[in-house]
Motif scaffolding. Sequence first.
Motif, short mmCIF file in Angstrom:
data_model
loop_
_atom_site.label_atom_id
_atom_site.label_comp_id
_atom_site.label_asym_id
_atom_site.label_seq_id
_atom_site.Cartn_x
_atom_site.Cartn_y
_atom_site.Cartn_z
N ASP A 66 0.92 -1.17 -0.05
CA ASP A 66 -0.07 0.14 -0.08
C ASP A 66 0.83 1.25 -0.03
N GLY A 67 2.03 1.13 -0.21
CA GLY A 67 3.07 2.15 -0.31
C GLY A 67 3.18 3.10 1.09
N ARG A 68 2.91 2.34 2.04
CA ARG A 68 2.88 3.08 3.53
C ARG A 68 4.18 3.12 4.16
N LEU A 69 4.52 4.04 4.74
CA LEU A 69 5.87 4.07 5.67
C LEU A 69 5.45 4.47 7.04
N ARG A 70 5.74 3.51 7.92
CA ARG A 70 5.36 3.68 9.51
C ARG A 70 6.68 3.94 10.11
N THR A 115 1.89 7.80 3.25
CA THR A 115 1.66 7.24 2.17
C THR A 115 2.45 7.79 1.24
N LEU A 116 3.29 6.98 0.18
CA LEU A 116 4.33 7.59 -0.41
C LEU A 116 4.12 6.83 -2.05
N ASP A 117 4.41 7.64 -2.83
CA ASP A 117 4.05 7.33 -4.29
C ASP A 117 5.75 7.42 -4.69
N LEU A 118 6.60 6.41 -4.58
CA LEU A 118 8.05 6.42 -4.90
C LEU A 118 8.01 6.50 -6.63
N LEU A 145 13.59 0.04 -0.63
CA LEU A 145 12.04 0.28 -0.84
C LEU A 145 11.57 -0.56 -1.96
N LYS A 146 10.85 -1.38 -1.96
CA LYS A 146 10.39 -1.99 -3.27
C LYS A 146 9.06 -1.75 -3.42
#
Length: 146
Positions: A66-70, A115-118, A145-146
């Motif tokens: 879900d592109g989430r960094l915690r 939430t990130l869109d790398l 980060l994949k």
Amino acid sequence: MSILRLRSHHIPWLFVAGFGVVIGSFSGLYSDHAREHGLHYNQILAEQKSRDALHWRVDATWQPQDGRLRLTVAGADGKPLSGAHVSAELVRPAEKRPPLPVALNELGNGRFAATLDLPARGNWDLDVVVDSQGRHYALTKRMFLK
């Protein structure tokens, strides 16, 4: 035969010239403010020592689905640093691109998420700054980060 001998005679000098261009074009500086950093090196070391003495802990997890960094921020006693102000950015260590700001939402109890869109997958340096109780803590974590 003399043309071949003339060409082979120049090959070592072409290597020397090539290395001269490479060595001559590298300034050796990784920072635009290298002199200022050097002049304040002892101050930088003292600040890092005082940050390390806090023994604060920042744990980061990446959820690719879900592109989430915690992030979880805790004090030396292991208890969450509630009310801390946390800022972060992601930097690609192998590329010259601007840092990617991370808009963290405070979830409470020392937990934060974004939430990130790398733009690219791979190695990233997560630069985190924590301000709490009038103290300042900073660290960098290398993450894949994949």
